[in-house]
Design an enzyme around this catalytic site. Sequence first.
Site, PDB file in Angstrom:
ATOM      1  N   GLU A 254       8.494   6.373 -11.305  1.00  0.00           N
ATOM      2  CA  GLU A 254       8.459   7.815 -11.037  1.00  0.00           C
ATOM      3  C   GLU A 254       9.714   8.477 -11.579  1.00  0.00           C
ATOM      4  O   GLU A 254      10.676   8.732 -10.835  1.00  0.00           O
ATOM      5  CB  GLU A 254       8.322   8.081  -9.531  1.00  0.00           C
TER       6      GLU A 254
ATOM      7  N   GLU B 121      -0.187   4.545  -8.555  1.00  0.00           N
ATOM      8  CA  GLU B 121       0.206   4.576  -7.141  1.00  0.00           C
ATOM      9  C   GLU B 121      -0.318   5.851  -6.501  1.00  0.00           C
ATOM     10  O   GLU B 121      -0.249   6.921  -7.093  1.00  0.00           O
ATOM     11  CB  GLU B 121       1.737   4.540  -7.019  1.00  0.00           C
TER      12      GLU B 121
HETATM   13  C1  IDC Z   1       8.641   4.482   0.006  1.00  0.00           C
HETATM   14  C2  IDC Z   1       8.261   3.463   1.063  1.00  0.00           C
HETATM   15  C3  IDC Z   1       9.307   3.460   2.172  1.00  0.00           C
HETATM   16  C4  IDC Z   1      10.664   3.206   1.549  1.00  0.00           C
HETATM   17  C5  IDC Z   1      10.957   4.187   0.454  1.00  0.00           C
HETATM   18  C6  IDC Z   1      12.258   3.797  -0.203  1.00  0.00           C
HETATM   19  O1  IDC Z   1       6.975   3.758   1.538  1.00  0.00           O
HETATM   20  O2  IDC Z   1       9.043   2.432   3.118  1.00  0.00           O
HETATM   21  O3  IDC Z   1      11.666   3.324   2.559  1.00  0.00           O
HETATM   22  O4  IDC Z   1       9.917   4.192  -0.509  1.00  0.00           O
HETATM   23  O5  IDC Z   1      12.481   4.361  -1.412  1.00  0.00           O
HETATM   24  C7  IDC Z   1       6.701   7.096  -3.915  1.00  0.00           C
HETATM   25  C8  IDC Z   1       7.448   5.918  -4.411  1.00  0.00           C
HETATM   26  C9  IDC Z   1       7.497   4.828  -3.362  1.00  0.00           C
HETATM   27  C10 IDC Z   1       7.640   5.411  -1.964  1.00  0.00           C
HETATM   28  C11 IDC Z   1       6.367   6.211  -1.673  1.00  0.00           C
HETATM   29  C12 IDC Z   1       6.321   6.783  -0.250  1.00  0.00           C
HETATM   30  O6  IDC Z   1       6.919   5.408  -5.629  1.00  0.00           O
HETATM   31  O7  IDC Z   1       8.586   3.990  -3.657  1.00  0.00           O
HETATM   32  O8  IDC Z   1       7.711   4.349  -1.042  1.00  0.00           O
HETATM   33  N1  IDC Z   1       6.270   7.270  -2.660  1.00  0.00           N
HETATM   34  O9  IDC Z   1       7.398   7.637  -0.022  1.00  0.00           O
HETATM   35  N2  IDC Z   1       6.399   8.174  -4.604  1.00  0.00           N
HETATM   36  C13 IDC Z   1       5.806   9.055  -3.805  1.00  0.00           C
HETATM   37  C14 IDC Z   1       5.706   8.503  -2.546  1.00  0.00           C
END
Ligand code: IDC
Length: 476
Positions: free
Chosen positions: A302, A394
């Site tokens: 991302e 994702e």
């Molecule tokens: C989130 C995880 C969370 C963690 C966080 C850390 O769900 O447990 O603490 O990352 O960076 C994304 C990202 C993905 C995120 C997810 C939800 O690719 O890493 O995971 N998210 O926030 N993009 C949009 C949402």
Amino acid sequence: MAHIPRLSRRNLVAAGAIGALTMGASVALPATNATAAAGCAVTYTTSSWTGGFTASITIKNLGDAINGWTLGFTFPDAGQRVGQGWSATYSQSGSTVTAKDMGYNATLSTGATTNIGFNGTWTTSNPAPTSFTLNGTVCTGSTAPTTTAPPPTTPPPTTPPPTGQTPVAINGQLRVCGVNLCNQYNRPIQLRGMSTHGIQWFNHCYNDAALDALADDWKSDLLRASMYVQEDGYETNPTLFTNRVNTLVDEATERGMYALIDFHTLTPGDPMYNLDRARTFFAAVSARNASKNNVIYEITNEPNGVSWSTIKNYAEQVIPVIRANDPDAVVIVGTRGWSSLGVSEGANSTEVVNNPVNASNIMYAFHFYAASHKDNYRAELERAAARLPMFVTEFGTVTYTGGGAVDTASSTAWLDLLDRLKISYANWTYSDADEGSAAFRPGTCYGSTYAGTAVLTDSGTFMRNRIRTPDNFPTS
Ligand code: IDC
């Protein structure tokens, strides 16, 4: 439902990560002599560039079965150095190099082969070593070393994928055709599957029983292996994480699923920050997995806070590293604004359509979280998908934080759209994280049951229902 406080969850999963390292070694191995190696053959091939190279080594045991091996060789030029390696632990003293097994690949029966490799550097020249030893025995069966990469004389060592009705058995090597992902019959297909959580935290969730459930009970086409680069991920131990991604590729392969290798950049949002790491990582995984037909590379998760031209520049430097080893694999490029095609940063897909990445057989990533991203995001994806090959690498059924309740109406609208457009997807996450996006209830990954619905959250139940319906992949 058990509530595991955040801090202790991380501590627990850190312990799980270490446990996984020993997991392969704990398998009962035949009691054979670690020093016996009556004969051996080695192929050593490199792909080289100014100052650097990737070496791929195939070791064939021609003697008695061994449990534990050390390969030895000497670099002909004093300026040659081993860098990051995979599938073996390397050490170098002067020009003498040893590569020791990693436990899970310690056993080599008579006639068995194993593949290892490393990235190295050179100064004046990069000739191949001329002699190899295995547990001290000279490998007289060695084929002539070369830098022009002839086909290996020994087959790859991995378990052959199952034939029959698995997604990979039916569809084979995928390629981009127009705006679609096409199978070996040149027909558009959609892959539906799940993403791991960060493997630095939830590695223990990706055990045999959990992956069996994904393939057999969920009937998933795809496993996305999410390797964070920061946040205690790859940058802390490149060899460990590279090896773990490779074993997850093997686990997907054994179950007939596609493996999506996610270089999970997130913070910082500029992929250029990780360019050197990406080059090293993708050189290793693409060399290791080049002969497989089920691997897809996602080069940046991302990107955020950077222009499309920066992302494009990054992609055009990383894609050739993959292509050098694995020329026919599909590569997916993240888009601006957390892979929103720019929408989350006030832009849109026009910037990509007008200035696409200069490479073939690539797709672009789009991510959404159904409770946060609705009609305007759906409209932009549909508009883009008429012009660009899109892959939803994702998405979540909840808010973009990864938490909150499932938005069933929006999630259904999204997945109906993806089904209609035959856009492939991976859901965040196949894990028991204590957050709404996780498919399993907290604590599930410390147990042994993964199949069925009793262990699932609302999101898990919703996703399993969507994923396990028949694929009907076209075969002619
Ligand atoms: C989130 C995880 C969370 C963690 C966080 C850390 O769900 O447990 O603490 O990352 O960076 C994304 C990202 C993905 C995120 C997810 C939800 O690719 O890493 O995971 N998210 O926030 N993009 C949009 C949402």
